[in-house]
Motif scaffolding. Structure first.
Motif, PDB file in Angstrom:
ATOM      1  N   LEU A 250    -171.995   2.290-120.084  1.00 38.73           N
ATOM      2  CA  LEU A 250    -170.754   2.956-120.483  1.00 38.73           C
ATOM      3  C   LEU A 250    -169.773   3.050-119.328  1.00 38.73           C
ATOM      4  CD1 LEU A 250    -169.022   4.695-122.430  1.00 38.73           C
ATOM      5  CD2 LEU A 250    -170.274   6.685-121.569  1.00 38.73           C
TER       6      LEU A 250
ATOM      7  N   ASN B  85    -168.201  -0.319-118.434  1.00 36.85           N
ATOM      8  CA  ASN B  85    -167.176  -0.736-119.403  1.00 36.85           C
ATOM      9  C   ASN B  85    -165.887   0.085-119.245  1.00 36.85           C
ATOM     10  OD1 ASN B  85    -169.026  -2.560-120.448  1.00 36.85           O
ATOM     11  ND2 ASN B  85    -169.754  -1.127-122.020  1.00 36.85           N
ATOM     12  N   LEU B  86    -166.057   1.397-119.026  1.00 36.00           N
ATOM     13  CA  LEU B  86    -164.876   2.248-118.844  1.00 36.00           C
ATOM     14  C   LEU B  86    -164.127   1.878-117.578  1.00 36.00           C
ATOM     15  CD1 LEU B  86    -166.339   5.732-119.873  1.00 36.00           C
ATOM     16  CD2 LEU B  86    -164.855   4.243-121.214  1.00 36.00           C
TER      17      LEU B  86
ATOM     18  N   GLU C 279    -162.101  -1.229-118.310  1.00 38.93           N
ATOM     19  CA  GLU C 279    -160.951  -0.932-119.173  1.00 38.93           C
ATOM     20  C   GLU C 279    -159.811  -0.288-118.388  1.00 38.93           C
ATOM     21  OE1 GLU C 279    -162.121   1.384-122.483  1.00 38.93           O
ATOM     22  OE2 GLU C 279    -163.491  -0.118-123.317  1.00 38.93           O
TER      23      GLU C 279
ATOM     24  N   HIS D 111    -162.924   7.517-114.989  1.00 45.83           N
ATOM     25  CA  HIS D 111    -163.603   6.756-116.033  1.00 45.83           C
ATOM     26  C   HIS D 111    -163.155   7.142-117.447  1.00 45.83           C
ATOM     27  CE1 HIS D 111    -166.251   5.933-112.618  1.00 45.83           C
ATOM     28  NE2 HIS D 111    -166.707   4.894-113.305  1.00 45.83           N
ATOM     29  N   ILE D 112    -162.828   8.391-117.676  1.00 44.06           N
ATOM     30  CA  ILE D 112    -162.516   8.871-119.032  1.00 44.06           C
ATOM     31  C   ILE D 112    -161.040   9.205-119.179  1.00 44.06           C
ATOM     32  CG2 ILE D 112    -162.991  10.643-120.746  1.00 44.06           C
ATOM     33  CD1 ILE D 112    -165.306   8.794-120.417  1.00 44.06           C
TER      34      ILE D 112
ATOM     35  N   THR E 188    -160.918   7.378-129.960  1.00 52.34           N
ATOM     36  CA  THR E 188    -161.697   6.658-128.943  1.00 52.34           C
ATOM     37  C   THR E 188    -162.112   7.594-127.824  1.00 52.34           C
ATOM     38  OG1 THR E 188    -160.471   4.635-129.468  1.00 52.34           O
ATOM     39  CG2 THR E 188    -161.682   4.676-127.403  1.00 52.34           C
TER      40      THR E 188
ATOM     41  N   HIS F 267    -165.094   9.617-128.960  1.00 53.10           N
ATOM     42  CA  HIS F 267    -166.338   8.845-128.935  1.00 53.10           C
ATOM     43  C   HIS F 267    -166.833   8.628-127.507  1.00 53.10           C
ATOM     44  CE1 HIS F 267    -165.245   7.059-133.134  1.00 53.10           C
ATOM     45  NE2 HIS F 267    -165.832   8.242-133.225  1.00 53.10           N
ATOM     46  N   HIS F 268    -165.896   8.373-126.572  1.00 56.61           N
ATOM     47  CA  HIS F 268    -166.302   8.220-125.183  1.00 56.61           C
ATOM     48  C   HIS F 268    -166.880   9.513-124.624  1.00 56.61           C
ATOM     49  CE1 HIS F 268    -163.471   4.527-124.443  1.00 56.61           C
ATOM     50  NE2 HIS F 268    -164.561   4.226-125.135  1.00 56.61           N
TER      51      HIS F 268
ATOM     52  N   TYR G  74    -170.365  10.208-123.028  1.00 61.00           N
ATOM     53  CA  TYR G  74    -170.379  10.684-121.640  1.00 61.00           C
ATOM     54  C   TYR G  74    -171.331  11.853-121.447  1.00 61.00           C
ATOM     55  CZ  TYR G  74    -168.346  11.505-117.013  1.00 61.00           C
ATOM     56  OH  TYR G  74    -168.150  11.632-115.653  1.00 61.00           O
TER      57      TYR G  74
END
Length: 785
Positions: free
Chosen positions: A474, A477-478, A481, A574-575, A595, A598-599, A603
């Motif tokens: 996770l 990927n974050l 992005e 990250h978030i 989104t 969901h993250h 997390y």
């Protein structure tokens, strides 16, 4: 047949005109006398022109001819008139009223009702026909003219003579001034032509001499243009330069006082070899021109501005110094209206909080008054606001009061930046990084005090984020992005936004040009209300962790604070950062919020406490996951086609029986209340959130549902989709424009001394900034004279 209104008639009854007296003759076509014409004189003159007959003049053309006879009387009496178009309309209206009387049948002319109508018309015809403006007394300064006008309004005893000596002297002096000004203008133009011819001859002689003495080589490649020789310029400076709109607007924007503006103009002209005696460049002239021209610019803005077909209403309030006493503060409300492309500041009125009236009701009253003054109340379909209790309460909050004043429900758009601030503060508070209750964060205060002991240039010793071997996919990927999003979002409206992106990329050790050469800026504002301070200074503390550890214990951070700061920095990068960079687009709001939810659920495996705090804050601000705002996601490029297809199908399934849908259902109390937020689950999709209120949002934005039954790939070429996509731009999801209006008021409130003057200053400065957003650039649009 009734007798003539002028008394017993001595002529035959066949020669009488009902309601007007003797029949119309050619003599009635000429208005005579030593007084202002009465309604009877104008009506008979109008009828003598025979308007409307076959091959004759129209009523409006005949009224123009009558106006040519009436105008000399008002000019001789020195009384101003309304516009020519208004005069003609009033004359035509008088004729129409007379025609209605003449159309009364013979059987009804002896009735009591007809007698009252005839008596009313007789009174109107016997008095002076009013062709002066409503505020005519304020426009006349001569006492004799005022007395004559008063007589014309009442007994009509006064008359004017053959020649008004005082008026004749004024006209003569005015003509002499105009002739002198024309001669001065001609003389200046002649001098300018002579100077231009002389300078051209000198430049030609200089060029010939240079050609004779040396060889001219072409400039080398890459030679800077600023090193080329400048020869100067010959210009004509008008005597009323301080009264030109462009000059006044720019001087007001630069906060130049009238004294400074006049002194600078005189110095510039004198240094250029001109004569200051040829200019009107005194302090009094600058001050008088400043007030008059600013009022003219404000009025022009009011007349020329056209509201968008669909727009969003913004407002914000702040304490500012009073105009009469800068040591006392008063509340001022900033009201802005516009769409995604155009925004207009309507006004910044002041108000006082009262115990017997809620603050939201006061805001609604002032806001709706400005909307009516600017004729844009019907175009407002959405409200963008800060998510405070005074705006979003259930009873007397501003949002509810504004809808009640307008008499219709609107869409609710909580400011995305304010939502991000609430979410960030919730996490920062629950982490208990700062236990102090002071207005400033003591951790950041210590960082500012010890700033000179820390490295501020690019260094390889910064404590960047290093992924561990057991890192979950996770975070990887974050991280990817965020790096991709940072490369796409390159236009930052503020410097601290750009600095935040740089710090995030440096902390993640991303291979990006954004952090190739980064210099840490010294900490500035540290107030807890400055939510950007938490982002910037937390990242700086995390990056300088190794250097701070070399300082004495407790100089900046404590042992308990270090892991919390690092955990907060990981959450930010990250978030939070990606959501914040893309939060300004209305069509992406629903997808970004879902989104983010969901993250945050995922997390929890990294930091359960931070994820729980962020989810708790997000669930209180699901403004864009309600049914009303959900149709915006159909126009987002981020939403996958499968999700769009499912969302469109769900909206069509919830189509109500009665359309259009004017009142939403999922709201607290009546249809004017706060929208009810949905319950989110880890498996929730956009289609799961659809309900009947989607059709209310589509009705507000005039979204045509025809394209929803087509294949998603065909939407881009569909006419209904294209038109609806344009209407969606009416939604603004950030309230920054109102905050900029607050800042504009705070900067210029000391310039004015009266309320209307302040409003004129704000309109002029806003217009000047639209003409030239950046004064460092040389190009500038001119303001119409």
């Amino acid at each position: 047949m009734l007798p003539s209104p002028t008394g017993p008639c001595q002529t035959s009854s066949r020669s009488l005109v009902f309601g007007l007296g003797p029949s119309i003759t050619s003599e009635d076509g000429i208005i005579t006398g030593a007084k202002l014409p009465t309604g009877r004189q104008i009506l008979r003159c109008m009828l003598a022109k025979k308007p409307g007959a076959n091959g004759a003049l129209s009523q409006f053309e005949a009224a123009k001819i009558v106006l040519e006879q009436v105008w000399p009387f008002y000019k001789k009496a020195n009384i101003p008139m309304v516009s020519d178009k208004r005069v003609c309309h009033k004359i035509v209206e008088l004729v129409n009223c007379n025609n209605k009387l003449r159309k009364i049948s013979q059987a009804k002319r002896s009735s009591e009702k007809t007698a009252k109508q005839l008596e009313k018309m007789e009174f109107r015809l016997d008095v002076t026909f009013p062709l002066w403006p409503p505020d005519v007394e304020k426009l006349i300064y001569n006492p004799e003219d005022l007395a004559f006008l008063a007589s014309m309004k009442t007994d009509r005893v006064a008359t004017f003579g053959v020649l008004d000596k005082k008026l004749q002297l004024k006209v003569k002096r005015r003509e002499e001034r105009q002739a002198a000004a024309a001669a001065r203008q001609s003389r200046c133009e002649k001098e300018l032509e002579e100077m231009t011819a002389m300078s051209s001859l000198e430049s030609e002689s200089d060029e010939e001499s240079e050609e004779d003495t040396k060889t001219v080589y072409p400039p080398s490649k890459g030679e800077p243009f600023h090193k080329q020789k400048k020869t100067g310029t010959n210009i004509f400076i008008p005597h009323d330069i301080l009264s030109r709109p462009s000059v006044v607007s720019l001087a007001t924007r630069l906060k130049m006082s009238p004294m400074q503006q006049a002194a600078f103009t005189r110095g510039l002209v004198a240094e250029s070899g001109g004569k200051c005696t040829h200019l009107s460049a005194s302090y009094a002239t600058a001050d008088r021109a400043r007030r008059q021209v600013l009022e003219t610019i404000s009025e022009e803005q009011h007349k020329q501005w056209t509201p968008p077909p669909l727009c969003t209403l913004h407002w914000d309030s702040k304490l500012t110094p009073m105009l009469r006493n800068v040591r006392q503060l008063e509340e001022r409300l900033t009201v802005v209206v516009g769409d995604a492309e155009r925004l207009k500041l309507l006004g910044v009125p002041a108000y006082k909080k009262q115990t017997n009236e809620a603050c939201g009701v006061i805001i609604a009253r002032l806001t709706c008054k400005l909307l009516q003054d600017w004729c844009c109340a019907d175009q407002v379909v959405n409200m963008a606001f800060d998510t405070t209790a005074s705006n979003t309460g259930h009873l007397t909050a501003a949002c509810i009061a504004i809808q009640l004043s307008l008499g219709r429900p609107l869409l609710w758009s909580g400011c995305r930046h304010h939502i991000g601030e609430v979410l960030l503060n919730q996490v920062f508070t629950d982490l208990k990084v700062e236990s102090s209750r002071s207005p400033e964060v003591s951790l950041f205060t210590r960082l500012r005090e010890k700033w000179n002991l820390l490295p501020q240039e690019s260094s390889s010793q910064w404590s960047r984020y290093i992924p561990g071997n057991t890192e979950q996919p996770l975070l990887g990927n974050l991280r990817a992005e965020l790096v991709r999003c940072a490369k796409e979002v390159t236009d930052h409206k503020r410097g601290d936004y750009h600095e935040f992106v740089q710090l995030c990329l440096v902390f993640l050790d991303a291979d990006c040009e954004e952090h190739t050469a980064v210099t840490f800026q010294r900490p500035g504002a540290l107030h807890k209300a400055r939510w950007m301070a938490k982002l910037l200074y937390t990242l700086k503390l995390a990056l300088m962790e190794q250097h701070i550890a070399l300082l004495p214990q407790g100089s900046i951070t404590t042992r308990q604070q270090v892991p919390k700061i690092r955990a907060f920095a990981i959450f930010i990068t990250h978030i939070y950062a990606k959501w914040w960079l893309t939060c300004e687009k209305a069509v992406d709001a629903a997808w970004n919020d879902l989104t983010l939810y969901h993250h945050l659920q995922a997390y929890k495996a990294v930091d359960e406490d931070i994820a729980a705090s962020a989810i708790k804050a997000l669930e209180r601000h699901c403004w864009y996951l309600t049914g009303e705002m959900l149709p915006l996601a159909l126009f987002s490029s981020k939403v996958p086609n499968d999700d769009k297809r499912a969302l469109a199908r769900a909206i069509l399934e919830h189509k109500p029986a009665d359309l259009p849908m004017h009142i939403p259902e999922q709201r607290f109390g009546t249809g004017f209340g706060k929208p009810k937020f949905p319950t989110l689950l880890p498996t929730t999709s956009l289609a799961d959130l659809a309900n009947k209120d989607c059709w209310f949002g589509m009705h507000q934005l005039h979204i045509n549902p025809e394209f929803m039954s087509l294949n998603v790939k065909e939407w881009a070429t569909n006419a209904a989709f294209k038109k609806s996509e344009v209407n969606v731009r009416a939604i603004n999801v950030v309230n920054d424009c109102a905050e900029r209006g607050v800042k504009l008021t705070s900067d210029f409130v000391a310039v004015a001394r009266k309320e209307q003057h302040l409003q004129n200053v704000l309109q002029a400065v806003e217009h000047d900034r639209s003409q030239q957003p950046n004064l460092r650039h040389g190009k500038r649009k001119t303001i119409p004279q």
